[in-house]
Design a protein around this motif. Structure first.
Motif, PDB file in Angstrom:
ATOM      1  N   ALA A 109      26.536   8.365 -40.481  1.00 18.50           N
ATOM      2  CA  ALA A 109      25.688   8.768 -41.607  1.00 18.50           C
ATOM      3  C   ALA A 109      25.965  10.208 -41.991  1.00 18.50           C
ATOM      4  CB  ALA A 109      24.208   8.593 -41.251  1.00 18.50           C
ATOM      5  N   ALA A 110      25.726  10.511 -43.263  1.00 22.09           N
ATOM      6  CA  ALA A 110      25.907  11.870 -43.772  1.00 22.09           C
ATOM      7  C   ALA A 110      24.911  12.111 -44.902  1.00 22.09           C
ATOM      8  CB  ALA A 110      27.340  12.081 -44.257  1.00 22.09           C
ATOM      9  N   ALA A 111      24.695  13.371 -45.198  1.00 21.59           N
ATOM     10  CA  ALA A 111      23.781  13.772 -46.267  1.00 21.59           C
ATOM     11  C   ALA A 111      24.566  14.455 -47.379  1.00 21.59           C
ATOM     12  CB  ALA A 111      22.707  14.715 -45.729  1.00 21.59           C
ATOM     13  N   VAL A 112      24.401  14.004 -48.598  1.00 24.96           N
ATOM     14  CA  VAL A 112      25.160  14.532 -49.733  1.00 24.96           C
ATOM     15  C   VAL A 112      24.695  15.943 -50.069  1.00 24.96           C
ATOM     16  CG1 VAL A 112      25.852  14.159 -52.111  1.00 24.96           C
ATOM     17  CG2 VAL A 112      25.374  12.189 -50.640  1.00 24.96           C
ATOM     18  N   ALA A 120      26.164   8.300 -56.023  1.00 24.02           N
ATOM     19  CA  ALA A 120      25.173   7.350 -56.531  1.00 24.02           C
ATOM     20  C   ALA A 120      25.820   6.267 -57.385  1.00 24.02           C
ATOM     21  CB  ALA A 120      24.107   8.097 -57.330  1.00 24.02           C
ATOM     22  N   ALA A 121      26.811   6.653 -58.188  1.00 25.29           N
ATOM     23  CA  ALA A 121      27.499   5.663 -59.023  1.00 25.29           C
ATOM     24  C   ALA A 121      28.249   4.653 -58.163  1.00 25.29           C
ATOM     25  CB  ALA A 121      28.457   6.375 -59.977  1.00 25.29           C
ATOM     26  N   ARG A 122      28.860   5.114 -57.101  1.00 21.45           N
ATOM     27  CA  ARG A 122      29.579   4.195 -56.215  1.00 21.45           C
ATOM     28  C   ARG A 122      28.629   3.258 -55.477  1.00 21.45           C
ATOM     29  NH1 ARG A 122      33.727   8.768 -53.869  1.00 21.45           N
ATOM     30  NH2 ARG A 122      35.332   8.541 -55.476  1.00 21.45           N
ATOM     31  N   ARG A 123      27.419   3.724 -55.219  1.00 25.52           N
ATOM     32  CA  ARG A 123      26.432   2.867 -54.569  1.00 25.52           C
ATOM     33  C   ARG A 123      25.768   1.920 -55.561  1.00 25.52           C
ATOM     34  NH1 ARG A 123      23.989   3.565 -49.975  1.00 25.52           N
ATOM     35  NH2 ARG A 123      23.775   1.319 -50.351  1.00 25.52           N
ATOM     36  N   ALA A 127      20.799   2.608 -53.611  1.00 31.06           N
ATOM     37  CA  ALA A 127      20.071   3.570 -52.780  1.00 31.06           C
ATOM     38  C   ALA A 127      20.004   4.902 -53.510  1.00 31.06           C
ATOM     39  CB  ALA A 127      20.756   3.736 -51.428  1.00 31.06           C
ATOM     40  N   THR A 128      19.107   5.749 -53.056  1.00 33.25           N
ATOM     41  CA  THR A 128      18.977   7.092 -53.620  1.00 33.25           C
ATOM     42  C   THR A 128      18.755   8.094 -52.504  1.00 33.25           C
ATOM     43  OG1 THR A 128      16.576   6.840 -53.881  1.00 33.25           O
ATOM     44  CG2 THR A 128      17.961   6.231 -55.774  1.00 33.25           C
ATOM     45  N   GLY A 129      18.938   9.366 -52.820  1.00 38.73           N
ATOM     46  CA  GLY A 129      18.596  10.441 -51.903  1.00 38.73           C
ATOM     47  C   GLY A 129      19.227  10.316 -50.541  1.00 38.73           C
ATOM     48  N   ALA A 130      18.383  10.427 -49.500  1.00 38.97           N
ATOM     49  CA  ALA A 130      18.859  10.439 -48.123  1.00 38.97           C
ATOM     50  C   ALA A 130      19.511   9.130 -47.709  1.00 38.97           C
ATOM     51  CB  ALA A 130      17.706  10.765 -47.171  1.00 38.97           C
ATOM     52  N   ALA A 131      19.241   8.047 -48.423  1.00 40.63           N
ATOM     53  CA  ALA A 131      19.790   6.740 -48.049  1.00 40.63           C
ATOM     54  C   ALA A 131      21.191   6.498 -48.586  1.00 40.63           C
ATOM     55  CB  ALA A 131      18.862   5.627 -48.540  1.00 40.63           C
ATOM     56  N   LEU A 132      21.720   7.375 -49.412  1.00 39.28           N
ATOM     57  CA  LEU A 132      23.005   7.121 -50.065  1.00 39.28           C
ATOM     58  C   LEU A 132      24.144   6.915 -49.078  1.00 39.28           C
ATOM     59  CD1 LEU A 132      22.808   9.607 -53.068  1.00 39.28           C
ATOM     60  CD2 LEU A 132      23.062   7.119 -53.228  1.00 39.28           C
ATOM     61  N   LEU A 133      24.198   7.720 -48.018  1.00 38.46           N
ATOM     62  CA  LEU A 133      25.285   7.643 -47.039  1.00 38.46           C
ATOM     63  C   LEU A 133      24.737   7.307 -45.662  1.00 38.46           C
ATOM     64  CD1 LEU A 133      27.420  10.761 -48.101  1.00 38.46           C
ATOM     65  CD2 LEU A 133      27.672   8.384 -48.848  1.00 38.46           C
ATOM     66  N   ARG A 134      23.648   6.565 -45.617  1.00 33.30           N
ATOM     67  CA  ARG A 134      23.028   6.175 -44.347  1.00 33.30           C
ATOM     68  C   ARG A 134      23.633   4.856 -43.883  1.00 33.30           C
ATOM     69  NH1 ARG A 134      17.292   5.234 -45.415  1.00 33.30           N
ATOM     70  NH2 ARG A 134      16.965   7.493 -45.193  1.00 33.30           N
ATOM     71  N   GLY A 135      24.324   4.893 -42.737  1.00 33.01           N
ATOM     72  CA  GLY A 135      25.019   3.721 -42.226  1.00 33.01           C
ATOM     73  C   GLY A 135      26.506   3.831 -42.512  1.00 33.01           C
ATOM     74  N   PRO A 136      27.365   3.385 -41.591  1.00 28.69           N
ATOM     75  CA  PRO A 136      28.813   3.585 -41.745  1.00 28.69           C
ATOM     76  C   PRO A 136      29.408   2.907 -42.963  1.00 28.69           C
ATOM     77  CG  PRO A 136      28.332   2.149 -39.884  1.00 28.69           C
ATOM     78  CD  PRO A 136      27.020   2.725 -40.311  1.00 28.69           C
ATOM     79  N   GLY A 137      28.924   1.719 -43.323  1.00 26.07           N
ATOM     80  CA  GLY A 137      29.447   1.053 -44.509  1.00 26.07           C
ATOM     81  C   GLY A 137      29.063   1.777 -45.783  1.00 26.07           C
TER      82      GLY A 137
END
Length: 211
Positions: A109-112, A120-123, A127-137
Motif C-alpha cells: 500500500a502507498a499514499a498518493v 484516480a483516473a486509473r482506478r 476508490a478515493t483518497g486513502a483507498a486509491l493505492l490500498r492493497g497490492p493490486g
C-alpha cells in the motif's frame, strides 16, 4: 517523520542488497516516484510492505529455485519483480539480498502525494483518497505498473519507476502476512502506524525502536 517531507536521495544498491526483512521495514516511508517529468508523474509514499524470504520461505515464488517467472528475484537487488495474481491484478515487488540470493519485498500500500488525478483516473472511480493505492493490486493499477515493468532497474535513470529514501523513521507496526496459505505465522508485514492507506487487517503489534 511528516507525510510530504522531501526524501534525501535514491538509496544505493547496497541498501537494497540487505536482508529482506530489514529492507521491508525500511521501505515504509520511502517514496515511489513514477513517470517523473511527464504529465502522468506520480509520487506515492510507501505505507505497507511484506517480506518474502526466497528459498527459505514456502510463501515465496523463489522457494523452489529460479523459474522463468521468478529468476529476477535471484539477480541484482533494486530491480522490480511484477507478477499477475489469480488472473486479476498485478503485484509489484522490490528485489533484495546480494546477487544470487533470492528475496523480495511486496509493496502492499502507498499514499498518493502527487498525481492524484492520474491515479484516480486509473482506478476509474472505484476508490478515493486513502483507498486509491490500498492493497497490492490497487497500488499497481493506480501507478500503471504491469508485467512489462518486471525486471526494470529502480536505480537506472532510464527507468520509469524509482524509489527515494525516507528522511526519517515513521512509527511501524509488525504483523503476519495476509492472503497466504503457507507460512502464515511469520511477522513479516510492516505498516505505518495509523496511516489510513494501510490495508486490513491492520497490524496491532508495535515495532521495536521505531519513533
Amino acid at each position: 517523520m511528516r507525510r510530504g517531507d522531501s526524501p534525501v536521495a535514491e538509496p544505493p544498491r547496497e541498501w537494497f542488497a540487505r536482508p529482506t526483512e530489514e529492507v521491508a521495514r525500511d521501505l515504509v516511508g520511502c517514496a515511489l516516484v513514477v513517470d517523473a517529468g511527464t504529465p502522468s508523474a506520480i509520487v506515492a509514499r510507501i505505507v505497507e510492505t511484506e517480506a518474502y524470504l526466497g528459498t527459505s520461505d514456502p510463501a515465496s515464488h523463489a522457494f523452489r529455485g529460479p523459474t522463468p517467472r521468478s529468476r529476477v528475484m535471484f539477480g541484482p537487488a533494486a530491480h522490480l519483480y511484477v507478477y499477475f495474481s489469480y488472473g486479476m491484478h498485478h503485484c509489484a515487488n522490490v528485489v533484495t539480498e546480494p546477487d544470487g540470493v533470492a528475496g523480495a519485498v511486496l509493496l502492499r500500500a502507498a499514499a498518493v502525494e502527487a498525481g492524484m488525478a492520474t491515479v484516480a483516473a486509473r482506478r476509474g472511480g472505484a476508490a478515493t483518497g486513502a483507498a486509491l493505492l490500498r492493497g497490492p493490486g490497487n497500488l499497481c493499477r493506480g501507478l500503471g505498473i504491469s508485467r512489462s515493468d518486471s525486471g526494470i532497474d529502480l536505480l537506472s535513470p532510464a527507468s520509469r519507476i524509482r524509489i527515494d529514501q525516507r528522511d526519517g523513521t515513521p512509527p511501524i507496526a509488525v504483523g503476519t502476512r495476509v492472503g497466504l496459505r503457507l507460512a502464515t505465522d511469520r511477522p513479516l508485514r510492516f505498516s505505518w502506524v495509523g496511516d489510513p492507506a494501510v490495508s486490513h487487517p491492520i497490524p496491532r503489534e508495535a515495532g521495536h525502536g521505531e519513533g
